[in-house]
Design an enzyme around this catalytic site. Structure first.
Site, PDB file in Angstrom:
ATOM      1  N   HIS A 140      -6.133  88.536  40.209  1.00  0.00           N
ATOM      2  CA  HIS A 140      -6.905  89.227  41.253  1.00  0.00           C
ATOM      3  C   HIS A 140      -7.834  88.285  42.013  1.00  0.00           C
ATOM      4  O   HIS A 140      -8.415  87.365  41.447  1.00  0.00           O
ATOM      5  CB  HIS A 140      -7.735  90.353  40.631  1.00  0.00           C
ATOM      6  CG  HIS A 140      -8.786  89.819  39.695  1.00  0.00           C
ATOM      7  ND1 HIS A 140     -10.053  89.496  40.104  1.00  0.00           N
ATOM      8  CD2 HIS A 140      -8.730  89.522  38.378  1.00  0.00           C
ATOM      9  CE1 HIS A 140     -10.741  89.052  39.086  1.00  0.00           C
ATOM     10  NE2 HIS A 140      -9.965  89.044  38.018  1.00  0.00           N
ATOM     11  N   HIS A 149       1.683  75.150  46.776  1.00  0.00           N
ATOM     12  CA  HIS A 149       2.842  75.385  45.907  1.00  0.00           C
ATOM     13  C   HIS A 149       2.355  75.498  44.469  1.00  0.00           C
ATOM     14  O   HIS A 149       1.776  74.548  43.938  1.00  0.00           O
ATOM     15  CB  HIS A 149       3.833  74.216  46.042  1.00  0.00           C
ATOM     16  CG  HIS A 149       5.018  74.314  45.122  1.00  0.00           C
ATOM     17  ND1 HIS A 149       5.942  73.303  45.021  1.00  0.00           N
ATOM     18  CD2 HIS A 149       5.445  75.284  44.275  1.00  0.00           C
ATOM     19  CE1 HIS A 149       6.868  73.645  44.132  1.00  0.00           C
ATOM     20  NE2 HIS A 149       6.586  74.838  43.675  1.00  0.00           N
TER      21      HIS A 149
HETATM   22  O1  JB2 Z   1      10.377  65.243  55.360  1.00  0.00           O
HETATM   23  C1  JB2 Z   1      11.163  65.551  54.469  1.00  0.00           C
HETATM   24  C2  JB2 Z   1      12.334  66.320  54.733  1.00  0.00           C
HETATM   25  N1  JB2 Z   1      12.880  66.839  55.843  1.00  0.00           N
HETATM   26  C3  JB2 Z   1      14.006  67.459  55.479  1.00  0.00           C
HETATM   27  N2  JB2 Z   1      10.951  65.192  53.190  1.00  0.00           N
HETATM   28  C4  JB2 Z   1      11.779  65.565  52.177  1.00  0.00           C
HETATM   29  N3  JB2 Z   1      11.494  65.178  50.931  1.00  0.00           N
HETATM   30  N4  JB2 Z   1      12.925  66.267  52.394  1.00  0.00           N
HETATM   31  C5  JB2 Z   1      13.181  66.648  53.659  1.00  0.00           C
HETATM   32  N5  JB2 Z   1      14.202  67.344  54.163  1.00  0.00           N
HETATM   33  C6  JB2 Z   1      15.346  67.862  53.417  1.00  0.00           C
HETATM   34  O2  JB2 Z   1      14.895  68.742  52.395  1.00  0.00           O
HETATM   35  C7  JB2 Z   1      16.106  66.738  52.718  1.00  0.00           C
HETATM   36  O3  JB2 Z   1      17.089  66.173  53.567  1.00  0.00           O
HETATM   37  C8  JB2 Z   1      16.717  67.464  51.536  1.00  0.00           C
HETATM   38  O4  JB2 Z   1      17.978  68.017  51.842  1.00  0.00           O
HETATM   39  C9  JB2 Z   1      15.738  68.605  51.256  1.00  0.00           C
HETATM   40  C10 JB2 Z   1      14.881  68.318  50.034  1.00  0.00           C
HETATM   41  O5  JB2 Z   1      15.723  68.405  48.925  1.00  0.00           O
HETATM   42  P1  JB2 Z   1      15.302  67.952  47.442  1.00  0.00           P
HETATM   43  O6  JB2 Z   1      16.332  68.486  46.511  1.00  0.00           O
HETATM   44  O7  JB2 Z   1      14.995  66.505  47.460  1.00  0.00           O
HETATM   45  O8  JB2 Z   1      13.914  68.669  47.198  1.00  0.00           O
HETATM   46  P2  JB2 Z   1      13.576  70.212  47.216  1.00  0.00           P
HETATM   47  O9  JB2 Z   1      12.334  70.331  47.983  1.00  0.00           O
HETATM   48  O10 JB2 Z   1      14.716  71.035  47.655  1.00  0.00           O
HETATM   49  O11 JB2 Z   1      13.317  70.548  45.689  1.00  0.00           O
HETATM   50  C11 JB2 Z   1      12.265  69.935  44.961  1.00  0.00           C
HETATM   51  O12 JB2 Z   1      11.155  70.827  44.866  1.00  0.00           O
HETATM   52  C12 JB2 Z   1      11.447  72.062  44.201  1.00  0.00           C
HETATM   53  C13 JB2 Z   1      10.212  72.919  44.237  1.00  0.00           C
HETATM   54  C14 JB2 Z   1      12.826  69.608  43.581  1.00  0.00           C
HETATM   55  O13 JB2 Z   1      11.884  68.887  42.869  1.00  0.00           O
HETATM   56  C15 JB2 Z   1      13.153  70.884  42.835  1.00  0.00           C
HETATM   57  O14 JB2 Z   1      13.589  70.591  41.518  1.00  0.00           O
HETATM   58  C16 JB2 Z   1      11.937  71.785  42.782  1.00  0.00           C
HETATM   59  N6  JB2 Z   1      12.275  73.028  42.108  1.00  0.00           N
END
Ligand code: JB2
Length: 211
Positions: A140, A149
């Protein structure tokens, strides 16, 4: 959510094509939405599929999504904020998994995603593009500013305030009425018993700033 003329309220474009986007897509589907396309900057992903949804360039996804809602699904808070600012005027969707509980008195901002098992209690205020990850609890009167996040299994006691862009790692815990400053990071399993300034990383039990 704001429904305009000709807007298809059940279709969504997702920006970001990584692991976080998988869970966002699954959440959207569970909540009854159809994901039209995923937009990503990584050329290597263009033409491939994520959870059966085609990945395209961000500009193409923007074009395809001009009459529907969008969500930025990038876990990193700064990267998510950058993408939101770059995309500019877009109709953002907030989505709550049907197996999450959000009290009706809580405020949920645009672009915010609340995953399965999460609980958001009365009068909590969630800003825009916040992530309340799997099984996190927000008690609350908590205030989570934009681009916060809270990772899976985080527990925020009542009255906790989290500044813009702050990140709480998996399983972190915050005792009542503490404040965490903007863009700070709390390491996985950290237990916050004192206020944390902005822009620092704190780890451990109790959570202390790293050098
Ligand atoms: O500026 C950027 C960006 N722009 C586009 N920085 C980053 N890091 N990524 C960017 N992207 C796109 O987002 C990338 O091209 C990539 O396809 C995607 C990020 O994918 P990634 O698997 O690296 O991270 P995520 O944010 O999807 O997942 C992370 O965070 C989650 C909360 C992982 O650590 C997960 O395990 C976690 N659950």
């Amino acid at each position: 959510m704001g429904v305009g003329d000709g807007l298809d309220v059940r279709q969504v474009v997702v920006f970001g094509g990584g692991g976080h986007a998988k869970v966002v897509i699954a959440t959207l589907r569970s909540a009854g939405y159809e994901v039209l396309v995923v937009g990503d900057d990584d050329r290597a992903k263009w033409g491939t599929r994520l959870m059966d949804v085609q990945i395209r360039a961000v500009t193409e996804a923007v074009d395809m999504g001009k009459d529907v809602f969008s969500v930025v699904a990038i876990g990193d808070n700064r990267a998510r904020a950058d993408m939101v600012h770059r995309l500019g005027r877009i109709r953002w969707l907030s989505v709550v998994h049907p197996l999450a509980f959000v009290d009706p008195t809580a405020h949920v901002g645009v672009g915010t995603v609340i995953f399965a098992g999460a609980v958001v209690q009365p009068n909590a205020q969630l800003g825009d593009h916040v992530i309340v990850n799997t099984s996190a609890t927000v008690d609350h009167d908590c205030v989570l500013r934009d681009f916060v996040h809270v990772a899976p299994g985080v527990h925020l006691s009542g009255g906790v305030q989290i500044g813009t862009g702050a990140m709480l790692g998996v399983g972190a815990v915050v005792i009542p009425n503490r404040q965490i400053g903007a863009w700070s990071k709390i390491g996985a399993g950290g237990v916050v018993i004192d206020d944390i300034d902005g822009g620092i990383t704190a780890v451990g039990v109790p959570a202390r700033a790293t050098r």
